[in-house]
Design an enzyme around this catalytic site. Structure first.
Site, PDB file in Angstrom:
ATOM      1  N   LEU A  80      29.175  16.907 -23.604  1.00 44.46           N
ATOM      2  CA  LEU A  80      30.568  16.905 -23.165  1.00 44.46           C
ATOM      3  C   LEU A  80      31.507  16.885 -24.365  1.00 44.46           C
ATOM      4  O   LEU A  80      32.682  16.531 -24.242  1.00 44.46           O
ATOM      5  CB  LEU A  80      30.856  15.691 -22.270  1.00 44.46           C
ATOM      6  CG  LEU A  80      30.395  15.752 -20.809  1.00 44.46           C
ATOM      7  CD1 LEU A  80      28.877  15.649 -20.701  1.00 44.46           C
ATOM      8  CD2 LEU A  80      31.032  14.634 -19.993  1.00 44.46           C
ATOM      9  N   ALA A 121      28.229  20.846 -20.418  1.00 43.28           N
ATOM     10  CA  ALA A 121      29.449  20.738 -19.613  1.00 43.28           C
ATOM     11  C   ALA A 121      30.308  21.950 -19.925  1.00 43.28           C
ATOM     12  O   ALA A 121      31.115  21.952 -20.847  1.00 43.28           O
ATOM     13  CB  ALA A 121      30.189  19.443 -19.940  1.00 43.28           C
ATOM     14  N   TYR A 152      38.860  28.043 -26.491  1.00 41.47           N
ATOM     15  CA  TYR A 152      38.119  27.230 -25.526  1.00 41.47           C
ATOM     16  C   TYR A 152      37.348  28.108 -24.546  1.00 41.47           C
ATOM     17  O   TYR A 152      36.142  27.923 -24.348  1.00 41.47           O
ATOM     18  CB  TYR A 152      39.103  26.337 -24.782  1.00 41.47           C
ATOM     19  CG  TYR A 152      38.467  25.344 -23.826  1.00 41.47           C
ATOM     20  CD1 TYR A 152      37.762  24.245 -24.305  1.00 41.47           C
ATOM     21  CD2 TYR A 152      38.608  25.494 -22.443  1.00 41.47           C
ATOM     22  CE1 TYR A 152      37.198  23.325 -23.428  1.00 41.47           C
ATOM     23  CE2 TYR A 152      38.054  24.573 -21.571  1.00 41.47           C
ATOM     24  CZ  TYR A 152      37.348  23.497 -22.063  1.00 41.47           C
ATOM     25  OH  TYR A 152      36.792  22.585 -21.194  1.00 41.47           O
TER      26      TYR A 152
END
Length: 331
Positions: A80, A121, A152
């Site tokens: 994560l 994730a 991202y």
């Protein structure tokens, strides 16, 4: 809620001091795991882990996942580790890409060396501004590779590629979760996400900022439901290695979310409108039929209930901050 499917052992949670990571650490400890939280605290917060500090099965390791990790004796690795809100990941796009790609590779290498299962994730952002609605796992997305969100979006897309190749070529046992909008206690009040923005503004008696006309939609999943989905996916049968959507299929417009926040806070403030950010998705809603069928998973907390819980958390945190400010002023 304890997951009876899970074995116990030692689990590593990269990004464990973040919003989702800290909730996952708590859940794994409840399930009986020994937990190693790995975080460089770029966006993670020590306060998120305060309640776990003295737990005998919990360890915090300050470390950047782009650098190699020792084996640590883990059998489960949850990745994560990445800033997750636009304000955070756009602050240093190159660092975001390095975390997405090099961080994923380091954790996959750890899984290859030790035989640990590794969960990525990932994010609904891999679908970009989708042309398919709702979004199914087989949809390849509509992503701008050179836009302000690309560090991202494309970083997470490439990380999924790395995970699949490590499974096919290196025999690493993987899981990939595509996480849709999640909210709840421990969100940072200044992370720029819609729920935290609206609640912070309402509690401060400020107008709620709506970007665009407010008809763009999101699906809001309460954090406890999302964490249950992650644990179920990690402990699912080996054949479930393809990406799996985790999110709430109840679709809400920004205006709907504003109404829920105003109702929960009791604030009587107006709405203000600003221009829509570049590449902001018009619609975001998961098809979760795969998770329902393979994991037996469904979100159970309604948006109204979840927002009420989140408002209570933000309100309590604001009161604590006010007490600290008064104490400093009187010192």
């Amino acid at each position: 809620m304890k997951n009876d499917m899970a074995e116990t052992g030692r689990a590593l949670v990269a990004g464990g001091a973040g919003f989702l990571g800290s909730h996952l650490c708590t859940r794994l400890l409840i399930d009986g795991w020994e937990v190693i939280c790995v975080d460089n605290f770029q966006t993670g917060r020590a306060g998120n882990l305060a309640a776990l500090a003295d737990h005998p099965r919990f360890t915090v390791l300050r470390h950047d996942v782009v650098e190699p990790l020792g084996d640590l004796g883990v059998t489960r690795i949850y990745n994560l580790a990445c800033p997750a809100s636009p304000a955070q990941y756009q602050a240093d796009p190159i660092k975001t890409l390095r975390t997405c790609l090099l961080g994923a590779m380091q954790l996959l290498e750890l899984g290859r060396r030790t035989g640990a299962r590794v969960l990525q994730a990932s994010t609904s952002e891999v679908y970009g501004d989708p042309l398919q609605h709702p979004q199914r796992e087989g949809y390849w997305g509509h992503v701008n590779p050179v836009g302000p969100r690309a560090c991202y979006d494309e970083g997470k897309r490439c990380a999924e590629t790395l995970f699949m190749e490590y499974e096919h070529r290196e025999g690493v046992e993987i899981r990939i979760a595509r996480i849709f909008n999640t909210y709840g206690p421990k969100m940072s009040p200044n992370d720029g996400r819609v729920v935290s923005n609206f609640i912070s503004q309402a509690l401060a008696g400020k107008p709620l900022t709506i970007y665009g006309d407010g008809t763009q939609t999101r699906s809001l999943c309460y954090v406890d439901d999302l964490i249950d989905g992650l644990v179920r996916l990690m402990e699912s049968p080996a054949e479930i290695s393809q990406p799996v959507n985790l999110g709430n299929p109840v679709e809400l417009s920004m205006l709907d979310i504003a109404d829920l926040v105003l109702a929960s806070t009791g604030a009587q403030v107006p709405l203000t409108h600003q221009d829509l950010p570049v590449d902001d998705p018009a619609h975001r809603c998961p098809d979760i039929s795969l998770a329902q069928r393979c994991l037996g998973w469904n979100p159970t907390v309604s948006p109204a209930e979840g927002i009420a819980r989140t408002v209570a958390y933000f309100s309590a945190e604001a009161q604590k901050a006010s007490v600290r400010r008064r104490s400093l002023a009187n010192a």
